[in-house]
Structures are given as C-alpha cells and as structure tokens.
Scaffold this motif. Structure first.
Motif, PDB file in Angstrom:
ATOM      1  N   ARG A 364       0.830  -1.202   0.000  1.00  0.00           N
ATOM      2  CA  ARG A 364       0.000   0.000   0.000  1.00  0.00           C
ATOM      3  C   ARG A 364       0.867   1.257   0.000  1.00  0.00           C
ATOM      4  O   ARG A 364       0.583   2.232  -0.697  1.00  0.00           O
ATOM      5  N   HIS A 365       1.927   1.241   0.797  1.00  0.00           N
ATOM      6  CA  HIS A 365       2.850   2.377   0.840  1.00  0.00           C
ATOM      7  C   HIS A 365       3.494   2.589  -0.533  1.00  0.00           C
ATOM      8  O   HIS A 365       3.596   3.715  -1.025  1.00  0.00           O
ATOM      9  N   ARG A 366       3.941   1.491  -1.127  1.00  0.00           N
ATOM     10  CA  ARG A 366       4.610   1.588  -2.435  1.00  0.00           C
ATOM     11  C   ARG A 366       3.669   2.170  -3.486  1.00  0.00           C
ATOM     12  O   ARG A 366       4.059   3.039  -4.270  1.00  0.00           O
ATOM     13  N   ASN A 367       2.425   1.699  -3.494  1.00  0.00           N
ATOM     14  CA  ASN A 367       1.463   2.186  -4.493  1.00  0.00           C
ATOM     15  C   ASN A 367       1.190   3.678  -4.330  1.00  0.00           C
ATOM     16  O   ASN A 367       1.101   4.421  -5.318  1.00  0.00           O
ATOM     17  N   ALA A 368       1.047   4.133  -3.095  1.00  0.00           N
ATOM     18  CA  ALA A 368       0.799   5.555  -2.849  1.00  0.00           C
ATOM     19  C   ALA A 368       1.985   6.390  -3.311  1.00  0.00           C
ATOM     20  O   ALA A 368       1.821   7.444  -3.946  1.00  0.00           O
TER      21      ALA A 368
END
Length: 428
Positions: A364-368
């Motif tokens: 989720r962090h990477r996608n954001a």
C-alpha cells in the motif's frame, strides 16, 4: 461515542492483568468500582467492588485525561491480579454499567487514529510490532510506529504545496510583482521529493520481506540429505528421513530466527523424472517454491548440476560430508559438519540484502508513493514546456499531494480500515 472496555493484556493466568476503558465515562465507571471519585490523571490503589458491593480484587487504578492519552479520550486502566476468575468478574461488572460496551478488535487504536494521535502508517507499525518475532522485525516496526514515515510524507507534502503555490502565483498574479520564472525553484523541490520517493520505493520489497520473513529452499536430487539437513538446522525432527528416494512428497516448512531475521526453511521434494503421479506433483511444487525462494541451498553430488538455475546469493554444497574422503565444500546433517558455516553464510547474505530496506513496509505504501511519483514526473515534464502548461502541472501536483495524504491515512482509506483493525486483538 460509547465508552469501551476490554482486557488489554494477554488472556490466561498471569501476575497482573490490565483492563482498559476509553471514552467520556471511563473515569466515572472506574470510580464507581473503586468507590471514590478518581483524579483526572494519576494513579491510586483501590479495592474494586461489583454492583452488589462484593469485593472483586485490589487494583492499581490509572487515569489519563484526553487528548493526552493513547486514544485521545479519557482513559482508565485497572491493573488487577491475573486470575481468570478476577478478570471475568471485572468484565462482567463493567458490562452491567450503562453507557459501557465491550470493545471491537482494534477499536482503541482506531480511536487513536480518528482522534489524530496516530496516522495510518503508525497503526500498521503497531500491528507489525505486536506480530514481531525477530529483532529485525521489531526494529522495523518501531521505526514506523515512531512516526518516521509520516514525518517523511509530511515533508514531501510541504515541498509539493510550496511548488504548487509558486505555480499558482504565476497563474493568478502574472501582472503583479511576482517572479515570472519560478521553474528553477519548483524543479528543485520536485527533484528532491522524487529522489526521496524513489529511494523508499526501492526498499519496500526488502522491508516487506523483513516483515513477512525470508524463504530459503533446500534443493537437490532425491536422497542427498535435504530432510536431514533441515532437521539439523531446525534443531528438531521436522521432516521424515529415509534411505528410500522420494520420501518427501510435499514442501516441509520450518520457521526460525537467523541473526534477528525471520526465515522459513523449505525442504523440497527431490528433483528427478518420475512416473509416480503423486511424486511428480511434489517435484513440480518443489520447482515452483525453489524459484520463488529468496535463497536456494543446492545439495549437489560430484559431477551433478542443479536442476534449477543458480542465482547470485544461492549456495551450492556437496552433501553427506560424513561419507566423503575429502569433505571440503561439503555438509552433513548427520554429524553437523558445515552446518554452522552454512548458517553464517545465510545470515550474512540476508543481512546484506536487508540493508536496503526502507521506512515503507507495505505494498500500500509503495502504491501511494508510485502514484505521487508519477504525478510529479508529469508535472516536471509540463514545466519544461513553458508557462502555458502551468495550470495542468499544478493539477498534477495536487494529485501527488493527495497520494501522499492517502499514505498516512488522511484520505481515501476507509475501505482499508476494517481489514487493518480486524488483525488487532480486542484490547488494542
């Protein structure tokens, strides 16, 4: 909002058990059991009684006033003896007080998020800390829980707001005393944020590995000692060993700690061509798991070649050192020869890889961050085309800012919250 309560310590017998209350009625409810008016913030030793006046236990009662508490609300904690009967009596008494109810899983932490005491990344860090099994997992979770990622995101957001403000100034006040060419400063701000984002994005995969654990597969032909080696590494009989080739049909997994890193050892079926349908399925599974593993330990006899492509960081050893006249470069799960050296080599390799881990620990962090980076890249390209594209560039920067706000849970995460908090225990 309801006042909630729950056992905050582990269930079962213990020296001390902690029951936590949070909400506007927390102090009053605790005071009702203690038979006195409790201070807004402080601690006192009191006898707790049920609704009929019967003694439950003597407790250390702690009170905290919101917003200076974990949840941001008024909080009371009742520290009692860790008897199952005491805990049951205390929870039963609290259930009988109007305005109180049992907390849902993760509800205390959810209130901390809603009241601004934590951001979403910190909540995820807390979940990881509760689940941490190794020192590396603990250290990584503590970094996220401390708010380091949130502070990074806030710094990026401030830089992007500054860049967007400069662009908007040119658009809105072109005829006034505003510098016309803001491109150099804006470009510098965007380059700085993009560079930092790229660095953290690159480390997400390794951070996830630290959090979930590495996989090390032991690979080789049938009857070369893979299961015996697994048992030696695990320090117990985790896999069945036999002189009969093809004994291992499934992948045997053993979880262990190597140098503070969580590692799952995989004992795979012997790789060979076979007419046995069940064994063939095991061989196919072994190949798949070996391909997915972070490191493969190949046990290959003299003159044999691994059936799976060797990658950098893999380890190739000769098996059954106890039966060889020249045991150099060999290992034996029977005698333990070479096992310590294998553990050292695995630990060194995994430590070297984990050094690239960053603050961001989840997909989720990477996608954001990827969404933010893509919007920044588009804005940079538009800036180079002249002021006529500034309005579009400003819009892209707004999208980048929104992506960073979703990183820390300010927006666009409602659909994630139920899933995240479901992983918490009732009292957290």
């Amino acid at each position: 909002m309801d006042t909630i309560f729950a056992l905050a310590s582990a269930p079962g017998k213990a020296g001390v058990a902690v029951v936590r209350l949070s909400g506007s009625e927390a102090r009053a409810a605790a005071g009702r059991l203690a038979g006195c008016t409790l201070p807004a913030a402080g601690r006192t030793l009191r006898v707790l009684r049920d609704g009929d006046g019967h003694r439950i236990d003597q407790a250390l009662v702690l009170t905290f006033t919101g917003p200076a508490s974990f949840t941001g609300e008024d909080v009371a904690e009742l520290h009692v003896h860790g008897s199952s009967a005491v805990i049951a009596a205390l929870l039963r008494t609290l259930s009988g007080i109007d305005g109180l109810r049992q907390a849902e899983p993760g509800e205390f932490t959810r209130r901390a998020l809603e009241n601004g005491r934590m951001d979403l990344a910190q909540v995820e860090g807390l979940a990881d800390l509760i689940e941490a099994e190794t020192e590396a997992q603990r250290r990584q979770a503590v970094k996220v829980l401390s708010g380091d990622l949130g502070r990074k995101a806030e710094g990026w957001r401030s830089d992007l707001i500054r860049a967007a403000a400069l662009i908007e100034a040119v658009i809105d006040f072109a005829d006034e005393d505003v510098p016309v060419d803001v491109t150099p400063e804006v470009t510098e701000l965007l380059n700085r944020v993009q560079l930092d984002l790229n660095r953290l994005i690159a480390g997400v995969g390794m951070s996830e590995r630290i959090r979930s654990g590495f996989e090390v597969a032991i690979v080789g032909a049938p009857n070369v000692g893979k299961s015996t080696l697994l048992n030696a590494l695990a320090g117990r009989k985790a896999a069945i060993t036999s002189e009969i080739a093809g004994t291992t049909r499934d992948v045997i997994e053993v979880r262990m700690d190597l140098g503070g890193l969580a590692v799952t050892l995989l004992d795979t079926a012997g790789l060979r061509e076979t007419s046995d349908h069940v064994e063939r399925l095991g061989v196919e599974l072994a190949r798949d798991r070996a391909e997915q593993a972070d490191i493969r330990v190949f046990l290959t006899e003299d003159g044999a070649q691994p059936d799976v492509t060797v990658r950098p960081g893999d380890i190739t050893l000769r098996p059954k050192a106890d039966l060889l006249a020249n045991p150099k470069g060999a290992i034996s799960g029977v005698t333990g020869q070479g096992v310590d050296d294998l553990v050292r080599r695995l630990t060194d390799e995994l430590r070297q890889r984990s050094a690239s881990a960053g603050l961001a620990t989840r997909e989720r962090h990477r996608n954001a961050m990827l969404r933010a980076g893509e919007s920044i890249a588009t804005a940079r390209a538009l800036l180079s085309q002249g002021t006529e594209n500034y309005d579009i560039a400003a819009d892209d920067l707004r999208h980048a800012i929104l992506a960073l706000e979703s990183l820390v849970g300010r927006i666009d995460v409602e659909n994630l919250l139920d899933e995240i908090f479901a992983s918490f225990c009732i009292g957290k």
